[in-house]
Design an enzyme around this catalytic site. Structure first.
Site, mmCIF file in Angstrom:
data_model
loop_
_atom_site.group_PDB
_atom_site.id
_atom_site.type_symbol
_atom_site.label_atom_id
_atom_site.label_comp_id
_atom_site.label_asym_id
_atom_site.label_seq_id
_atom_site.Cartn_x
_atom_site.Cartn_y
_atom_site.Cartn_z
ATOM 1 N N GLY A 1 -0.931 -2.947 -1.778
ATOM 2 C CA GLY A 1 -1.218 -1.735 -2.548
ATOM 3 C C GLY A 1 -1.639 -2.067 -3.959
ATOM 4 O O GLY A 1 -2.014 -3.210 -4.254
ATOM 5 N N ASN A 2 -1.610 -1.085 -4.835
ATOM 6 C CA ASN A 2 -1.977 -1.301 -6.232
ATOM 7 C C ASN A 2 -1.173 -0.355 -7.126
ATOM 8 O O ASN A 2 -0.390 0.454 -6.632
ATOM 9 C CB ASN A 2 -3.494 -1.122 -6.422
ATOM 10 N N HIS A 3 -1.395 -0.461 -8.426
ATOM 11 C CA HIS A 3 -0.545 0.275 -9.371
ATOM 12 C C HIS A 3 -0.993 1.705 -9.644
ATOM 13 O O HIS A 3 -0.436 2.358 -10.517
ATOM 14 C CB HIS A 3 -0.492 -0.466 -10.711
ATOM 15 N N SER A 4 -1.992 2.193 -8.943
ATOM 16 C CA SER A 4 -2.484 3.542 -9.243
ATOM 17 C C SER A 4 -1.394 4.591 -8.973
ATOM 18 O O SER A 4 -0.714 4.545 -7.952
ATOM 19 C CB SER A 4 -3.707 3.854 -8.368
#
Ligand code: C5P
Length: 426
Positions: free
Chosen positions: A214-217
């Protein structure tokens, strides 16, 4: 903040149910958004919550009696007529079965109903009652009558009721009512009749049933864009990967997890989409294979092979034609009027943003430096630079994400104006 409400006059009618206490929060939300809130209570509502509570919150007179008069700009005016004529929105929360019935019959036996009868603008009701009262054919018929007249309803929801039972009849939460009120008041705005699709959040690509890449969005920017589009009257769709913030009300939500699901959802809507704004942080790669059982801890190094995911904006941006000027190549070549992207960069900011604008064939790209502390993921502010297809560049000052979203949507309105767009025909 919701600038759409600033300076607007809202009549907040409160009828007699225990849910009246929740309307204190609602009155406070509207007042904080700089709306002028005139609270009218039925006599039974005033038994649940004292009028002085609303008076303190709204800093305005609260009335329950038809024979009370208001002073407005130094003049003595007949309360219900002056109020009804001045209001931009009429909300009744909670709306009891009795109040709904009185409205549907056109009765005017107290200040709330007489003001409602004198009023012609948008009206939003948040019903609250026991399940049997709500599902009773008389109530259903009254709701139908009001709906046919153009009255909007929010809720009721399922949940625990005053009787202790669980069922349909619980008043919508103040935040939901607030959001739908913004939508109702924004109707007929400059984006009325247009469909704006926004992608938001960070996609998740499964490694195994319990792990993902995933990512930090957080989805904050996309959610702010959806609110801004909604408040300008757009038919707004938010295609969102998991969010760390509450999704907005008054917007069609399409929840997804992966880049492929987001791609499919955007493509499915494309024939109706007038404007696409890609604010999602979409995974560029996914594990080539997702294990169907949880991977075990092993002593040796593990390698996950990755494969590319589709670039949603690029696939849409590179299409030709649109719903109003179909391309001879066929309807599947339709492109929305405007396709807008974000470039979250840490280096070579301008070159990277311009490269994406061109490669994805966008109309506009919003660049932000995600390595800066006040810009990018998980913060409430953004400092952005806009690059437009025609070579225009604008550096915007540090703003809240809400302000950036509103300014981007204003730009959408301006660009559509230049394109001489026509509203979608029914
Ligand atoms: O190429 P890059 O990922 O940096 O581009 C960012 C922009 O493209 C964002 O607007 C993002 O929402 C969009 N994007 C997309 N599909 C992808 C990757 C990015 O729509 N697979």
């Amino acid at each position: 903040m919701a600038p759409i409400l600033s300076g607007k006059r809202i009549i907040l009618g409160i009828s007699g149910g225990i849910a009246a206490y929740k309307s204190v929060t609602l009155a406070s939300r509207f007042t904080q958004a700089n709306a002028l809130v005139d609270v009218i209570m039925t006599h039974s509502a005033a038994k649940f919550v004292a009028p002085v509570t609303f008076q303190a919150i709204t800093q305005r007179d609260v009335a329950t009696d038809t024979f009370e008069f208001w002073h407005d700009a130094g003049r003595l005016r007949i309360g219900h007529v002056a109020l009804a004529h001045a209001a931009d929105l009429f909300i009744i929360a909670p709306a009891t079965a009795h109040t709904i019935a009185r409205l549907a019959l056109g009765l005017s036996d107290d200040l709330l109903s007489i003001t409602a009868l004198s009023y012609k603008g948008p009206m939003l009701l948040a019903p609250a009652m026991e399940t049997n009262m709500w599902t009773h054919p008389a109530t259903m018929r009254n709701v139908q009558i009001l709906g046919d007249w153009g009255v909007d309803f929010i809720g009721p929801a399922e949940g625990r009721l005053a009787s202790g039972e669980v069922g349909e009849g619980r008043v919508a939460e103040p935040e939901e009512i607030f959001e739908v009120a913004c939508k109702v008041i924004g109707r007929g705005g400059p984006l009325d009749g247009l469909r704006v699709v926004i992608t938001a959040g960070g996609t998740r690509e499964a490694i195994d049933p319990v792990r993902f890449m995933g990512n930090h969005s957080t989805g904050k920017m996309g959610v702010a864009l959806a609110r801004a589009a909604r408040d300008l009257g757009a038919d707004t769709v938010l295609v969102h990967a998991p969010l760390a913030v509450h999704p907005p009300g008054g917007v069609a939500l399409v929840p997804v997890h992966t880049a492929y699901q987001m791609y499919a959802a955007v493509m499915e809507d494309l024939p109706q989409t007038d404007v696409l704004i890609g604010a999602a942080a979409v995974a560029d790669y996914r594990p080539s294979a997702s294990a169907d059982k949880k991977l075990k801890k092993l002593p040796q190094q593990q390698i996950i092979t990755l494969e590319r995911t589709p670039d949603i904006l690029q696939a849409v941006g590179q299409r030709r034609g649109n719903a109003y000027c179909p391309d001879p190549a066929g309807p599947d070549r339709q492109r929305p009027r405007l396709v807008i992207g974000f470039a979250a960069e840490t280096n070579d900011l301008e070159a990277n943003a311009l490269g994406k604008l061109k490669r994805k064939n966008l109309d506009l790209i919003v660049l932000n430096d995600v390595s800066a502390a006040d810009s990018g993921f998980a913060v409430d502010t953004n400092r952005v630079i806009l690059f437009e297809r025609d070579g225009n560049r604008e550096d915007w000052p540090l703003m809240s994400k809400e302000e950036v979203a509103q300014a981007i949507l204003q730009r959408v309105v301006a660009r559509l104006g230049r394109l001489n767009w026509q509203k979608r025909r029914p």
